[in-house]
Motif scaffolding. Sequence first.
Motif, PDB file in Angstrom:
ATOM      1  N   GLN A 298       0.833  -1.202   0.000  1.00  0.00           N
ATOM      2  CA  GLN A 298       0.000   0.000   0.000  1.00  0.00           C
ATOM      3  C   GLN A 298       0.875   1.263   0.000  1.00  0.00           C
ATOM      4  O   GLN A 298       0.584   2.234  -0.692  1.00  0.00           O
ATOM      5  N   ARG A 299       1.963   1.210   0.758  1.00  0.00           N
ATOM      6  CA  ARG A 299       2.884   2.340   0.769  1.00  0.00           C
ATOM      7  C   ARG A 299       3.469   2.558  -0.634  1.00  0.00           C
ATOM      8  O   ARG A 299       3.527   3.680  -1.133  1.00  0.00           O
ATOM      9  N   ARG A 300       3.862   1.469  -1.279  1.00  0.00           N
ATOM     10  CA  ARG A 300       4.404   1.584  -2.642  1.00  0.00           C
ATOM     11  C   ARG A 300       3.344   2.115  -3.611  1.00  0.00           C
ATOM     12  O   ARG A 300       3.623   2.960  -4.452  1.00  0.00           O
ATOM     13  N   ARG A 301       2.129   1.568  -3.497  1.00  0.00           N
ATOM     14  CA  ARG A 301       1.033   2.011  -4.359  1.00  0.00           C
ATOM     15  C   ARG A 301       0.865   3.523  -4.253  1.00  0.00           C
ATOM     16  O   ARG A 301       0.789   4.232  -5.256  1.00  0.00           O
ATOM     17  N   ASP A 302       0.835   4.024  -3.020  1.00  0.00           N
ATOM     18  CA  ASP A 302       0.567   5.443  -2.818  1.00  0.00           C
ATOM     19  C   ASP A 302       1.688   6.322  -3.362  1.00  0.00           C
ATOM     20  O   ASP A 302       1.449   7.373  -3.941  1.00  0.00           O
ATOM     21  N   LYS A 303       2.928   5.868  -3.199  1.00  0.00           N
ATOM     22  CA  LYS A 303       4.062   6.626  -3.749  1.00  0.00           C
ATOM     23  C   LYS A 303       3.981   6.702  -5.269  1.00  0.00           C
ATOM     24  O   LYS A 303       4.204   7.745  -5.865  1.00  0.00           O
ATOM     25  N   LEU A 304       3.660   5.559  -5.869  1.00  0.00           N
ATOM     26  CA  LEU A 304       3.580   5.522  -7.326  1.00  0.00           C
ATOM     27  C   LEU A 304       2.426   6.399  -7.817  1.00  0.00           C
ATOM     28  O   LEU A 304       2.579   7.173  -8.772  1.00  0.00           O
ATOM     29  N   LEU A 305       1.268   6.297  -7.163  1.00  0.00           N
ATOM     30  CA  LEU A 305       0.105   7.087  -7.588  1.00  0.00           C
ATOM     31  C   LEU A 305       0.418   8.576  -7.528  1.00  0.00           C
ATOM     32  O   LEU A 305       0.000   9.346  -8.396  1.00  0.00           O
TER      33      LEU A 305
END
Length: 389
Positions: A298-305
């Motif tokens: 989820q942390r990675r998802r948010d950074k990418l988004l």
Amino acid sequence: MQFAKRLDRLPPYLFVDINRRIAEMRGKGIDIVTFAIGDPDMPTPAHIIDRLCEEARVPANHRYPETDGLPELREAIAEWYRERFGVELDPNTEVLPLIGSKEGIGHIAFCFVEPGRVVLVPDPGYPVYSMATMIAGGEPYYMPLLEDADFLPKLESIPESVAAKATLMWLNYPNNPTGAGAPLEFFDRAIAFARAHSIAICHDAPYTEVYFDGKKPPSLLQAGGAKDLSIEFHSLSKTYHMTGWRIGMAVGNREMIRALFTVKSNLDSGIFQAIQLAAVRALRGSQAVVAEHNEVLQRRRDKLLEVLDQVGLHARVPDGTFYVWARVPEGYSGVDLARELLEQVHIAVTPGIGYGASGTDYIRFSITLPDERLEEGIQRLAGWRGGTR
Ligand SMILES: *Cc1c(COP(=O)(O)O)cnc(C)c1O
């Protein structure tokens, strides 16, 4: 030699060009950050590996396993489904272990497909649904998954003439490649549609444990009447980071499970028993790893988004899976953009068309790369000059 015609029907591998270019650039020592691989970067949890090591030394496990798996594994799968989804399964008739779910997804085609029959397949979708349909001599009918419909197929737009010839429908939520989840209410509608047209449903559900924002995805089998006409494919691959181990399962309608067993038992000889027992440990052991993995993702998802937003690439926030499905800017196709990102900022993504025609204007990012590589990739993406137009 006289090869079978069915081989000619399979489309050529799409990304030969891009992959050749990646290899060429790497050959020149250029560092490529790849967002193109849907395989967990984090290892299998240690307690599962430990059980494999113990069981690998037991001579009884060196022999041929039963095709329908160890009773202990079937029971552990049934318990896990009860615990996680509140779904009751008979371990003897409604559970079948698989050599990875892909094996069952391929083999089930031989239970339902013959020339003249149609299989309803999501577009974009995991390519095996349509490939196995074609290998078995049937015709895929592509159900577009569009963003304005939350990436759910519009069942009411399937022509009556197609539904009449269809024997199987594939669904996949949380969805690869779009990252979309499906509400239980959609499964109710899918079951009503399938019942009205005598269609069986296969729900491919390897990502039910890869979810964000604390919203646990449902199983199709939680929907009323699901077991009358459907099975669900699940897997330990994504949940416990066991992609290389090859172990999954089909659960649900007993006639469908029996049919799949009939095909399978004539073609394969089951799963190495030490792996089956390690899977029992995974299913019955602590499930804390699921929350730990999802927190990282989820942390990675948010950074990418965040960076996608900055460079003007629109993506619907994924409910689960390892993927972010981003729409390309006006004037690009997914293939164009994948090429440009590779050439200009040395990052690799998958063009959406690899998952079907409805993916033409998308690219797929996978977030299964180590944090420091993700960070590096995000920096590069932020410097992409196309994004500043
Ligand atoms: C990874 C994946 C599978 C295959 O999983 P295995 O159990 O490893 O064979 C099936 N369907 C989808 C959509 C996947 O992404």
